[in-house]
Every structure is written in structure tokens, then in C-alpha cells.
Design a protein around this motif. Structure first.
Motif, PDB file in Angstrom:
ATOM      1  N   ILE A   1      33.920  48.250  -0.502  1.00  0.00           N
ATOM      2  CA  ILE A   1      34.603  48.002  -1.775  1.00  0.00           C
ATOM      3  C   ILE A   1      34.833  46.506  -1.993  1.00  0.00           C
ATOM      4  O   ILE A   1      35.092  46.079  -3.110  1.00  0.00           O
ATOM      5  N   ASP A   2      34.740  45.699  -0.922  1.00  0.00           N
ATOM      6  CA  ASP A   2      35.137  44.290  -1.011  1.00  0.00           C
ATOM      7  C   ASP A   2      34.162  43.419  -1.811  1.00  0.00           C
ATOM      8  O   ASP A   2      34.543  42.364  -2.311  1.00  0.00           O
ATOM      9  N   ASN A   3      32.927  43.818  -1.908  1.00  0.00           N
ATOM     10  CA  ASN A   3      31.866  43.036  -2.579  1.00  0.00           C
ATOM     11  C   ASN A   3      31.781  41.611  -2.030  1.00  0.00           C
ATOM     12  O   ASN A   3      31.619  40.646  -2.777  1.00  0.00           O
TER      13      ASN A   3
ATOM     14  N   ALA B   1      45.288  39.189  -4.271  1.00  0.00           N
ATOM     15  CA  ALA B   1      44.340  39.696  -3.266  1.00  0.00           C
ATOM     16  C   ALA B   1      45.033  39.639  -1.913  1.00  0.00           C
ATOM     17  O   ALA B   1      45.707  38.652  -1.601  1.00  0.00           O
ATOM     18  N   GLU B   2      44.833  40.688  -1.103  1.00  0.00           N
ATOM     19  CA  GLU B   2      45.534  40.730   0.196  1.00  0.00           C
ATOM     20  C   GLU B   2      45.207  39.517   1.070  1.00  0.00           C
ATOM     21  O   GLU B   2      46.022  39.105   1.891  1.00  0.00           O
ATOM     22  N   GLY B   3      44.021  38.931   0.874  1.00  0.00           N
ATOM     23  CA  GLY B   3      43.637  37.770   1.675  1.00  0.00           C
ATOM     24  C   GLY B   3      44.300  36.482   1.209  1.00  0.00           C
ATOM     25  O   GLY B   3      44.238  35.449   1.886  1.00  0.00           O
TER      26      GLY B   3
ATOM     27  N   GLY C   1      46.760  49.628  -1.679  1.00  0.00           N
ATOM     28  CA  GLY C   1      46.301  50.167  -0.390  1.00  0.00           C
ATOM     29  C   GLY C   1      45.042  51.016  -0.447  1.00  0.00           C
ATOM     30  O   GLY C   1      44.153  50.796  -1.270  1.00  0.00           O
ATOM     31  N   HIS C   2      45.034  52.035   0.420  1.00  0.00           N
ATOM     32  CA  HIS C   2      43.792  52.778   0.640  1.00  0.00           C
ATOM     33  C   HIS C   2      43.365  53.675  -0.513  1.00  0.00           C
ATOM     34  O   HIS C   2      42.253  54.207  -0.482  1.00  0.00           O
ATOM     35  N   LEU C   3      44.206  53.839  -1.503  1.00  0.00           N
ATOM     36  CA  LEU C   3      43.713  54.664  -2.619  1.00  0.00           C
ATOM     37  C   LEU C   3      42.534  53.979  -3.309  1.00  0.00           C
ATOM     38  O   LEU C   3      41.727  54.629  -3.979  1.00  0.00           O
TER      39      LEU C   3
HETATM   40  O1  F6P Z   1      36.627  46.360   4.089  1.00  0.00           O
HETATM   41  C1  F6P Z   1      37.212  47.349   3.316  1.00  0.00           C
HETATM   42  C2  F6P Z   1      38.721  47.331   3.465  1.00  0.00           C
HETATM   43  O2  F6P Z   1      39.234  48.371   2.655  1.00  0.00           O
HETATM   44  C3  F6P Z   1      39.398  46.003   3.162  1.00  0.00           C
HETATM   45  O3  F6P Z   1      39.546  45.761   1.797  1.00  0.00           O
HETATM   46  C4  F6P Z   1      40.698  46.179   3.907  1.00  0.00           C
HETATM   47  O4  F6P Z   1      41.258  44.924   4.255  1.00  0.00           O
HETATM   48  C5  F6P Z   1      40.275  46.944   5.126  1.00  0.00           C
HETATM   49  O5  F6P Z   1      39.071  47.614   4.805  1.00  0.00           O
HETATM   50  C6  F6P Z   1      41.282  47.943   5.621  1.00  0.00           C
HETATM   51  O6  F6P Z   1      40.781  48.504   6.799  1.00  0.00           O
HETATM   52  P1  F6P Z   1      41.401  49.804   7.480  1.00  0.00           P
HETATM   53  O7  F6P Z   1      41.042  50.977   6.640  1.00  0.00           O
HETATM   54  O8  F6P Z   1      40.776  49.837   8.823  1.00  0.00           O
HETATM   55  O9  F6P Z   1      42.884  49.606   7.490  1.00  0.00           O
END
Ligand code: F6P
Length: 320
Positions: free
Chosen positions: A127-129, A222-224, A249-251
Motif C-alpha cells: 500500500i505504501d507505493n 504520514a506515520e514516517g 492504522g491497519h484498516l
Molecule cells: O508496508 C506496509 C505497512 O502497512 C506500512 O505502511 C506500515 O508501516 C507497516 O506495513 C505496518 O506493518 P505491520 O502490519 O507489520 O504492523
């Protein structure tokens, strides 16, 4: 070439299933046999793999996640782990491998190719492109659509309460998700790791907007670049505005893939098989100027993909 294998590795992304389907069906169409490896490199090491047929990939083109499962394998980073994987290459008669994943997965594939000479083709799925050599990776389009949907919903409540919202999005060290979703969602400010922006600038822009009568503001982080919670706290302290923070997050990693991601995944998966059949090795497929092309695998993880400055400037102008 008679028999190839396919695996998904690293963080899953919507559209990986469409890519697996394309690899399996294109290979079978050309008379090849396909082994599906479960749980990425972990399954490669543990011989968690088996033959796939046309039916193995039926009814998955529209599903998020990956039917092959995925993992981040620490053991594959060691020579011992890779040697166990090679024993399985011999045991299962694998003559080529398609790796669907991100730059970390490609790094592993490249080392494996150097050590054991197994032809490997990478298909960018993240998803990060953030992969050099392709304008789009599988899953990015779905993820930014998910973020934009979230922005739309947050905008409703932000307007009603006249609040400032901070949305933290994924992307690891890359700001692509934040930038593109921020532009599409009409965010006031977008904080990305590639370009440092001071909180003072963000606050000045916020104050100018409220003075002009804006009812709400949305800031994408952005989280980074920073922690959304920290940015919310700083803005509150510096402006006195009420801030609310949402961490998506993961959604962002789930959901049914968009048509764009399914088409991209289908083209890329099929191209990976073609490349293996042509004798190509150690390459990655990518989408460049509307065409599916191949580039050396190592280019994908050497150097960071630069952000599109024109898009960044445009987002700034439009959110003045
Ligand atoms: O590389 C995809 C990604 O979703 C990143 O955007 C995120 O920082 C990371 O994976 C999260 O990883 P995990 O699912 O192992 O917590």
C-alpha cells in the motif's frame, strides 16, 4: 521451464489475490505447473507449499488480503534459512519464483538469486507505493480510496463541531499515501517525511483559515513524518484550538481492491510469468507511463523513491 512457484511476502495489500490469480492462470495457460507457497518466505523454508490449479484461484479477484497468507520472515535473512528454502526448491522441482511484495521481500529474493541462481521476478505489492521502478504498486489505489473515505466522514463531524482533525496514515518511511489522499481529500496541510514542514507553518495556515471563516480543518500526517498524537498536542498548545486525532492504522490494508488495483495486479502477474518464460531473472515488473515494464530487482530497494514535488506544491496551492 516447467514449474514455477509464487508467494506473497511482507505486509499484505488489496489486489494481491488478483496478482496470484494472474500468475496461476497465465502459467497454466502456457502449460506450466504452479506451486503456491504459504506464508511468504516462512512457508518457503518450512515446505508449506503445494500445487495450484485453475480452481485454487477461483472467486478471489475481488478479495482483499492474500489467500497464500503472508509473513515477515527473520529466518530467510540468514544463510541457514535460505539454504533450507533451497532444499525445498530442489525437492519440489521449482525452476522460477514470483515474489509479490515490497522492497524488503525483493531484497530477500535478490540475495537468494545470487546464492542459488533461481530466476526470480518481483511483483510490487504494497500500500505504501514506495518502490522505485513503478509508478504504482498493487494496493496503493485501494488504500488511498480508504483514506479518502475516512476523510469524507471525518469532515462531516469536523464541520459540525468546528474542530481541527489530525489523521495519521500509514506509509512507513514514505509520504505517498498521505500526499495523494490529502490532495484527493482536500486536506489543509499534509505532513510527509520527504519534506520537513514546521508545526509553526501548519499553525499559521490554520489560523489564517479560521480567520477567513473556515469551519474545520483536516491535517494528514504520514506515520514516517510524525506521530499524529504529538502533532495534535503541539497544535493545541500553539493555537489553543481543540484538536482530535484519528489513527487509521491497519484498516488501510484491508478491503476489496479497486478496479484499478485488480487491473494492475492482473497485468503485473501475467507479465511476471512471461518474463520467467523468456528467461528473464532478477527483475521486477512495474507500471511506467501506462506500460508494464521490467527493471532490475535491486533498483527497487537501492535508494528511496522521490516524492512527486509537483503534486505536493499543487496540494499546497489548492489548500491555501
Ligand atoms: O508496508 C506496509 C505497512 O502497512 C506500512 O505502511 C506500515 O508501516 C507497516 O506495513 C505496518 O506493518 P505491520 O502490519 O507489520 O504492523
Amino acid at each position: 521451464m516447467q514449474r514455477i512457484a509464487v508467494l506473497t511476502s511482507g505486509g499484505d495489500s488489496p489486489g494481491m489475490n488478483a496478482a496470484i490469480r494472474a500468475v496461476v492462470r497465465k502459467a497454466i495457460y502456457h502449460g506450466l505447473e504452479v506451486i503456491g507457497i504459504q506464508r511468504g518466505y516462512s512457508g518457503f523454508i518450512e515446505a508449506d507449499m503445494g500445487p495450484m490449479n485453475l480452481g485454487s484461484v477461483a472467486d478471489i479477484v475481488h478479495r482483499g488480503g492474500t489467500v497464500l497468507r503472508t509473513a515477515r520472515s527473520e529466518e530467510f535473512k540468514t544463510p541457514e534459512g535460505r539454504s533450507k528454502a533451497f532444499a525445498n526448491v530442489q525437492r519440489f522441482g521449482i525452476q522460477g519464483l514470483v515474489v509479490i511484495g515490497g522492497d524488503g521481500s525483493f531484497k530477500g529474493a535478490e540475495v537468494f538469486n545470487r546464492e542459488y541462481n533461481l530466476p526470480v521476478i518481483g511483483v510490487p505489492g504494497t500500500i505504501d507505493n514506495d518502490i522505485t521502478g513503478t509508478e504504482f504498486s498493487i494496493g496503493f489505489d485501494t488504500a488511498i480510496n480508504t483514506v479518502v473515505e475516512a476523510i469524507n466522514k471525518i469532515r462531516d463531524t469536523a464541520t459540525s463541531h468546528e474542530r481541527t482533525f489530525i489523521l495519521e496514515v500509514m506509509g512507513r518511511e514514505s509520504g505517498y499515501i498521505a500526499l495523494m489522499a490529502g490532495l484527493a481529500g482536500g486536506a489543509e496541510s499534509i505532513l510527509i517525511p520527504e519534506l520537513r514542514q514546521s508545526i509553526e507553518e501548519v499553525c499559521d495556515k490554520l489560523k489564517r483559515g479560521y480567520k477567513r471563516g473556515k469551519l474545520h480543518s483536516i491535517i494528514i500526517v504520514a506515520e514516517g513524518a510524525a506521530s499524529g498524537l504529538e502533532v495534535g498536542k503541539q497544535i493545541r498548545e500553539m493555537t489553543g484550538l481543540e484538536t482530535k486525532v484519528t489513527i487509521l492504522g491497519h484498516l488501510q490494508r484491508g478491503g476489496t481492491p479497486t478496479a484499478f488495483d485488480r487491473i494492475l495486479a492482473s497485468q503485473m502477474g501475467a507479465k511476471a510469468v512471461e518474463l520467467l518464460m523468456e528467461g528473464c531473472r532478477n527483475h521486477m515488473v512495474g507500471m511506467v507511463a501506462g506500460k508494464v515494464v521490467a527493471s532490475p530487482l535491486e533498483a527497487a530497494f537501492h535508494g528511496k523513491r522521490p516524492i512527486d514535488l509537483e503534486i505536493y506544491n499543487l496540494a499546497n496551492i489548492l489548500s491555501i
